[in-house]
Design a protein around this motif. Structure first.
Motif, PDB file in Angstrom:
ATOM      1  N   LEU A 184     -60.309  53.223  66.387  1.00  0.00           N
ATOM      2  CA  LEU A 184     -60.675  52.706  67.711  1.00  0.00           C
ATOM      3  C   LEU A 184     -61.032  53.804  68.702  1.00  0.00           C
ATOM      4  N   VAL A 185     -61.162  55.033  68.259  1.00  0.00           N
ATOM      5  CA  VAL A 185     -61.417  56.142  69.168  1.00  0.00           C
ATOM      6  C   VAL A 185     -62.643  55.868  70.037  1.00  0.00           C
ATOM      7  N   GLY A 186     -62.540  56.235  71.305  1.00  0.00           N
ATOM      8  CA  GLY A 186     -63.664  56.064  72.217  1.00  0.00           C
ATOM      9  C   GLY A 186     -63.845  54.657  72.729  1.00  0.00           C
ATOM     10  N   THR A 187     -62.902  53.757  72.448  1.00  0.00           N
ATOM     11  CA  THR A 187     -62.966  52.384  72.946  1.00  0.00           C
ATOM     12  C   THR A 187     -61.747  52.113  73.826  1.00  0.00           C
ATOM     13  N   PRO A 188     -61.782  51.061  74.622  1.00  0.00           N
ATOM     14  CA  PRO A 188     -60.612  50.739  75.457  1.00  0.00           C
ATOM     15  C   PRO A 188     -59.371  50.393  74.647  1.00  0.00           C
ATOM     16  N   TYR A 189     -59.553  50.071  73.370  1.00  0.00           N
ATOM     17  CA  TYR A 189     -58.402  49.735  72.537  1.00  0.00           C
ATOM     18  C   TYR A 189     -57.552  50.967  72.214  1.00  0.00           C
ATOM     19  N   ASP A 190     -58.144  52.139  72.297  1.00  0.00           N
ATOM     20  CA  ASP A 190     -57.435  53.364  71.940  1.00  0.00           C
ATOM     21  C   ASP A 190     -56.883  54.032  73.189  1.00  0.00           C
ATOM     22  N   VAL A 191     -55.589  53.947  73.358  1.00  0.00           N
ATOM     23  CA  VAL A 191     -54.956  54.579  74.521  1.00  0.00           C
ATOM     24  C   VAL A 191     -55.089  56.090  74.434  1.00  0.00           C
ATOM     25  N   GLY A 192     -55.262  56.632  73.227  1.00  0.00           N
ATOM     26  CA  GLY A 192     -55.399  58.065  73.049  1.00  0.00           C
ATOM     27  C   GLY A 192     -56.725  58.621  73.531  1.00  0.00           C
ATOM     28  N   SER A 193     -57.691  57.769  73.845  1.00  0.00           N
ATOM     29  CA  SER A 193     -58.986  58.216  74.377  1.00  0.00           C
ATOM     30  C   SER A 193     -58.965  58.011  75.885  1.00  0.00           C
ATOM     31  N   ALA A 194     -58.711  59.085  76.622  1.00  0.00           N
ATOM     32  CA  ALA A 194     -58.550  58.979  78.071  1.00  0.00           C
ATOM     33  C   ALA A 194     -59.885  58.696  78.741  1.00  0.00           C
ATOM     34  N   PRO A 195     -59.965  57.664  79.593  1.00  0.00           N
ATOM     35  CA  PRO A 195     -61.210  57.407  80.332  1.00  0.00           C
ATOM     36  C   PRO A 195     -61.418  58.432  81.428  1.00  0.00           C
ATOM     37  N   LYS A 196     -62.637  58.560  81.862  1.00  0.00           N
ATOM     38  CA  LYS A 196     -62.961  59.478  82.951  1.00  0.00           C
ATOM     39  C   LYS A 196     -62.174  59.075  84.197  1.00  0.00           C
ATOM     40  N   GLY A 197     -61.618  60.064  84.879  1.00  0.00           N
ATOM     41  CA  GLY A 197     -60.873  59.809  86.105  1.00  0.00           C
ATOM     42  C   GLY A 197     -59.391  59.601  85.907  1.00  0.00           C
ATOM     43  N   GLU A 198     -58.929  59.537  84.657  1.00  0.00           N
ATOM     44  CA  GLU A 198     -57.492  59.369  84.402  1.00  0.00           C
ATOM     45  C   GLU A 198     -56.862  60.741  84.195  1.00  0.00           C
ATOM     46  N   TRP A 201     -51.234  63.186  83.633  1.00  0.00           N
ATOM     47  CA  TRP A 201     -49.903  62.686  83.963  1.00  0.00           C
ATOM     48  C   TRP A 201     -49.841  61.162  83.913  1.00  0.00           C
ATOM     49  N   ARG A 202     -50.954  60.501  84.089  1.00  0.00           N
ATOM     50  CA  ARG A 202     -50.993  59.047  83.907  1.00  0.00           C
ATOM     51  C   ARG A 202     -51.213  58.691  82.438  1.00  0.00           C
ATOM     52  N   TYR A 203     -51.889  59.585  81.747  1.00  0.00           N
ATOM     53  CA  TYR A 203     -52.233  59.350  80.342  1.00  0.00           C
ATOM     54  C   TYR A 203     -51.023  59.473  79.427  1.00  0.00           C
ATOM     55  N   MET A 204     -50.232  60.526  79.600  1.00  0.00           N
ATOM     56  CA  MET A 204     -49.201  60.853  78.617  1.00  0.00           C
ATOM     57  C   MET A 204     -48.134  59.770  78.445  1.00  0.00           C
ATOM     58  N   PRO A 205     -47.516  59.241  79.509  1.00  0.00           N
ATOM     59  CA  PRO A 205     -46.445  58.265  79.290  1.00  0.00           C
ATOM     60  C   PRO A 205     -46.906  57.022  78.529  1.00  0.00           C
ATOM     61  N   LYS A 206     -48.042  56.465  78.948  1.00  0.00           N
ATOM     62  CA  LYS A 206     -48.497  55.253  78.268  1.00  0.00           C
ATOM     63  C   LYS A 206     -48.950  55.550  76.844  1.00  0.00           C
ATOM     64  N   GLU A 207     -49.431  56.785  76.593  1.00  0.00           N
ATOM     65  CA  GLU A 207     -49.857  57.130  75.243  1.00  0.00           C
ATOM     66  C   GLU A 207     -48.660  57.228  74.313  1.00  0.00           C
ATOM     67  N   ILE A 208     -47.556  57.782  74.807  1.00  0.00           N
ATOM     68  CA  ILE A 208     -46.350  57.889  73.986  1.00  0.00           C
ATOM     69  C   ILE A 208     -45.790  56.514  73.666  1.00  0.00           C
ATOM     70  N   VAL A 209     -45.719  55.656  74.678  1.00  0.00           N
ATOM     71  CA  VAL A 209     -45.209  54.296  74.452  1.00  0.00           C
ATOM     72  C   VAL A 209     -46.125  53.538  73.502  1.00  0.00           C
ATOM     73  N   SER A 210     -47.427  53.629  73.731  1.00  0.00           N
ATOM     74  CA  SER A 210     -48.382  52.932  72.881  1.00  0.00           C
ATOM     75  C   SER A 210     -48.296  53.417  71.447  1.00  0.00           C
ATOM     76  N   ASN A 211     -48.077  54.716  71.260  1.00  0.00           N
ATOM     77  CA  ASN A 211     -47.999  55.273  69.917  1.00  0.00           C
ATOM     78  C   ASN A 211     -46.888  54.616  69.112  1.00  0.00           C
ATOM     79  N   LEU A 212     -45.732  54.453  69.734  1.00  0.00           N
ATOM     80  CA  LEU A 212     -44.599  53.848  69.037  1.00  0.00           C
ATOM     81  C   LEU A 212     -44.803  52.354  68.826  1.00  0.00           C
ATOM     82  N   VAL A 213     -45.182  51.647  69.893  1.00  0.00           N
ATOM     83  CA  VAL A 213     -45.317  50.192  69.815  1.00  0.00           C
ATOM     84  C   VAL A 213     -46.437  49.787  68.861  1.00  0.00           C
ATOM     85  N   MET A 274     -48.908  68.527  72.124  1.00  0.00           N
ATOM     86  CA  MET A 274     -49.871  67.794  71.312  1.00  0.00           C
ATOM     87  C   MET A 274     -50.664  66.795  72.148  1.00  0.00           C
ATOM     88  N   LYS A 275     -50.004  66.141  73.102  1.00  0.00           N
ATOM     89  CA  LYS A 275     -50.685  65.162  73.950  1.00  0.00           C
ATOM     90  C   LYS A 275     -51.731  65.828  74.838  1.00  0.00           C
TER      91      LYS A 275
END
Length: 813
Positions: A184-198, A201-213, A274-275
């Protein structure tokens, strides 16, 4: 392909010309070409000596890991590649040995280092701290080697990779990275692909949670397809759990309970590092949604790359991230340099890590490069706002709908960004039953009629004020304050549905006005009834006197639109003035809560001047008093929408209103003629007739526009009061139709249609000339025109005819 503009900037930044940046050299696999990749193993003897002797022996590994990244500038670019199609895997043995060696050396090195710190404890405390830092710094390579191994085809290599990741407390990365990120890289489904403007510090917490869930969800789905439960031994989380348990049990055995959180913190530090790399490897790069509803194929352009020689040696070509995503199973020696197909980072990995943590500096550096990338690879796309919006990441399942809203209705787009739950309304049966799918009928005209007919019948006939109130009272509430909140949410849902029906052509603006007017009356009257109920329970039913709420202006004439002001007047019989004043304050507070963050209403002030209370006996005096602010035009559109059960003040207000208007007649002193003073009108008429697109946005203020047409209708209403006394709030079109003036009646309808759709797509003052093509098409089609140019012409012609007719009307008055 022409040179990427991002590459040009990159070459300029690093002082390397385009030829140097793009130069590649094909090499063959051999022990000589593999030798530089053995450099990462050199740190292990240094760590071993540091763990054995401490003291000055701690310095060499610290220096090695701290200063090694500066060698990128010394050794320069790499450019060496192998032919992946002509190089069999068995020839890569010399390149695989350093990866396998690192994986096997790290684990006993970590155990020995922990033993020296926690068990032997022969060093002073600061040496223990430095040794722990050294271990943590080297542990960051766990994700480099572990990442390489979890992509291998052999089971034993993947298992080694998982166990390595367990030593950093992050084994679920093996599932999330392979099955989610790469798919899903490069799509909104992939939390690991940060959108422009993010920011990071906003990216890392949700990426860690999303990774586990998400990794857990993927594992569950894969087992379910095999008809296996989550408890089956093939669930990878068993391995992940045992791996993490081994390391924490070992730490606990060595150092006791206090060592466990310290070890967890050190593991989190590795994850943090790594993040950072995950963040900048895909920042702002998006795969485009194709017309068939699929995402475009993953290509090198969807990852940031770099090709510094020393970092390639130390990180096993991890910088060649674009080619890794293009062919995920390709082993690191075979990764290609794709600088003509992918954007290149404006610095080394070390440079990027230094600025990632400073969002302002990061955005200044990277956002212009993202914009260049977009212009280079996707010149046909002008608006990327939907790809950058956080709503796309929150609701990727509704991406097509989000694209539709962002393209056609910017105001609704802002609302779904703040309230993503509004999108759920489009899946409600109430909406789906009316929003027939496109293509269900071969005859497009018949299909359009059928779709519009269903929505029109439902929202203008079946969903009247009473029907809406009946639905609202079914919602569980405990007091007036909660009622205002619940009704606000409910009305937002309905207003959003109505707006989307307009966007999709299922409702005309006139029909939407009816639906929104019903919604506004049902919402306000329900909230006021709840306030009365609370007031009666607190002070007794006798404390509620003869009071009524009266809609004024556009709300009264049932011409509501998104963002309309709550124009309201309270009237009472003059008795129980103290109790009434308390009640009116409660009314204003509740309506203020209702209008807060409301799609239908604009925010209101809760002061008495915003929603005044007038004794019925003083209504006529205020109407005749010029200092009252012009009560007469107010009374030309005034409709009672609420009175307590058993009260008759509403009918008494109507009688007084009709009497006041009948007495006013054609008194020009209390109501100025439309168009302003003659000298001002002359100035406007003397101006050249310039027909531009701006006239669409200036429909209200222009000569012959909405304001003048509305003013003319009230002037006519007063001069012919006897014709309109039965209607408490006639619309301008109704006044002109009763007077037989088709020109002004058509103008009034035209302006109201334009007002409704303009306030749907934009805030007050929205400039349609700067809007995109889809917004212009929606505005034009909603007003019955084929395109925006035709609308511009119609607006100018309508305004010209209306202005001329108003002059004639007032001249003979």
């Amino acid at each position: 392909m022409s040179q990427n503009p991002v590459e040009i900037d990159r070459a300029e930044i690093d002082g390397a010309g385009p030829d140097q940046a793009d130069a590649t050299q094909e090499i063959e696999p051999s022990i000589l070409t593999a030798l530089p990749h053995y450099l990462p193993l050199g740190v292990f003897p240094l760590i071993l000596l540091a763990a054995l002797w401490g003291g000055w022996w701690l310095l060499p590994p610290m220096v090695f890991m701290s200063l090694s990244w500066s060698f990128d500038r010394v050794f320069g670019r790499d450019g060496r590649i192998m032919d992946p199609w002509k190089t069999p895997k068995h020839r890569l043995i010399w390149h695989n040995l350093p990866v396998w060696s690192w994986a096997f050396l790290w684990q006993p090195t970590l155990v020995f280092g922990l033993w020296q710190i926690l068990v032997v404890d022969s060093f002073v405390w600061w040496q223990d701290v430095v040794l722990a830092i050294i271990l943590t710094m080297e542990a960051q390579a766990v994700f480099v080697v572990g990442h390489e191994l979890i992509h291998r085809r052999t089971t034993w290599e993947r298992r080694i990779g998982e166990f390595l990741l367990s030593s950093a407390s992050y084994p679920q990365y093996a599932t999330e990275h392979v099955y989610i990120h790469h798919a899903l890289v490069g799509t909104p489904y992939d939390v690991g692909s940060a959108p422009k403007g993010e920011s990071f510090w906003r990216y890392m917490p949700k990426e860690i949670v999303s990774n586990l869930v998400n990794s857990w969800e993927v594992a569950r789905e894969r087992l379910a397809r095999r008809r296996r439960t989550m408890w089956h031994y093939s669930n990878p989380f068993w391995r992940y759990g045992f791996g993490v348990a081994f390391w924490y049990a070992l730490v606990y055995w060595m150092g006791g309970i206090w060592a466990v959180p310290v070890f967890a913190f050190l593991g989190l530090s590795c994850v943090f590092s790594m993040k950072i790399s995950n963040y900048f490897q895909h920042y702002g790069l998006r795969r485009v949604r194709l017309e068939n509803g699929r995402w475009e194929k993953i290509m090198p352009r969807h990852s940031w790359s770099a090709d510094w020689k020393f970092s390639n040696w130390m990180l096993f070509n991890a910088q060649r991230h674009a080619d890794h995503h293009a062919v995920a199973s390709r082993q690191y020696p075979l990764l290609q340099v794709s600088l003509d197909e992918s954007p290149e980072l404006p610095g080394t990995y070390s440079d990027m890590m230094n600025i990632v943590l400073k969002p302002k500096k990061w955005f200044e550096k990277m956002d212009p490069l993202v914009d260049q990338w977009r212009k280079h690879f996707y010149p046909e796309i002008d608006d990327w706002s939907v790809y950058d919006s956080p709503i796309a990441a929150k609701r990727p399942d509704a991406f097509d709908t989000i694209v539709e809203i962002f393209g056609a209705a910017p105001r609704l787009a802002k609302w779904i960004e703040r309230n993503p739950e509004l999108l759920d309304n489009l899946q409600e049966q109430e909406f789906l039953d009316l929003d027939l799918p496109k293509g269900f009928e071969q005859d497009e005209e018949f299909e359009s009629i059928a779709r519009r007919g269903l929505a029109r019948v439902y929202w203008t006939y079946e969903m009247g004020v009473q029907e809406m109130k009946d639905l609202i009272v079914e919602l569980p509430v405990v007091d007036a304050r909660e009622t205002a909140e619940i009704v606000r949410n409910w009305s937002n849902d309905k207003a959003f549905q109505i707006g989307m029906h307009v966007v999709r052509g299922n409702l005309l603006p006139a029909e939407a006005r009816t639906a929104l007017s019903n919604l506004s009356e049902a919402s306000v009257s329900t909230v006021l009834a709840s306030v009365v109920a609370d007031f009666g329970e607190r002070y007794g039913t006798d404390s509620v006197g003869e009071v009524a709420a009266v809609f004024l202006g556009d709300l009264a004439s049932r011409e509501a639109y998104p963002g309309i002001a709550v124009d309201l007047l309270f009237v009472h019989d003059g008795a129980q003035s103290g109790a009434n004043e308390r009640l009116f304050r409660s009314f204003r507070k509740a309506l203020g809560d209702l209008a807060q963050d409301n799609l239908l209403f604009s925010p209101v002030s809760v002061g008495a001047e915003a929603m005044p209370a007038v004794p019925l006996s003083e209504l006529a005096d205020q109407a005749r008093d010029p200092a009252s602010g012009g009560a007469v035009p107010v009374l030309t559109r005034a409709r009672c929408v609420f009175e307590p059960e058993g009260s008759d003040i509403g009918s008494r207000f109507e009688e007084e209103r009709r009497r006041v208007l009948a007495e006013c007649g054609a008194d020009a002193a209390v109501f100025p003629r439309p168009g302003g003073p003659p000298e001002e009108r002359g100035k406007m008429d003397a101006q050249p007739d310039v027909r531009t697109e701006t006239s669409v946005s200036a429909y209200a203020q222009m000569s012959g526009g909405l304001n003048e047409v509305e003013q003319a209708s009230r002037f006519l209403q007063l001069t012919r009061a006897g014709d309109f006394l039965d209607d408490p709030a006639p619309s301008a079109a109704a006044v002109f139709e009763a007077a037989g003036d088709e020109t002004l009646a058509q103008a009034a309808n035209q302006w109201r249609d334009l007002q409704g759709v303009m306030r749907l797509v934009g805030e007050d003052g929205f400039d349609a000339t700067t809007a995109g093509a889809k917004v212009k098409a929606l505005v034009a089609n909603a007003c019955g025109q084929e395109d925006f140019d035709a609308l511009v012409s119609t607006v100018d012609e309508t305004a010209s005819r209306a202005a001329s007719r108003i002059d004639t009307l007032t001249a003979h008055a």
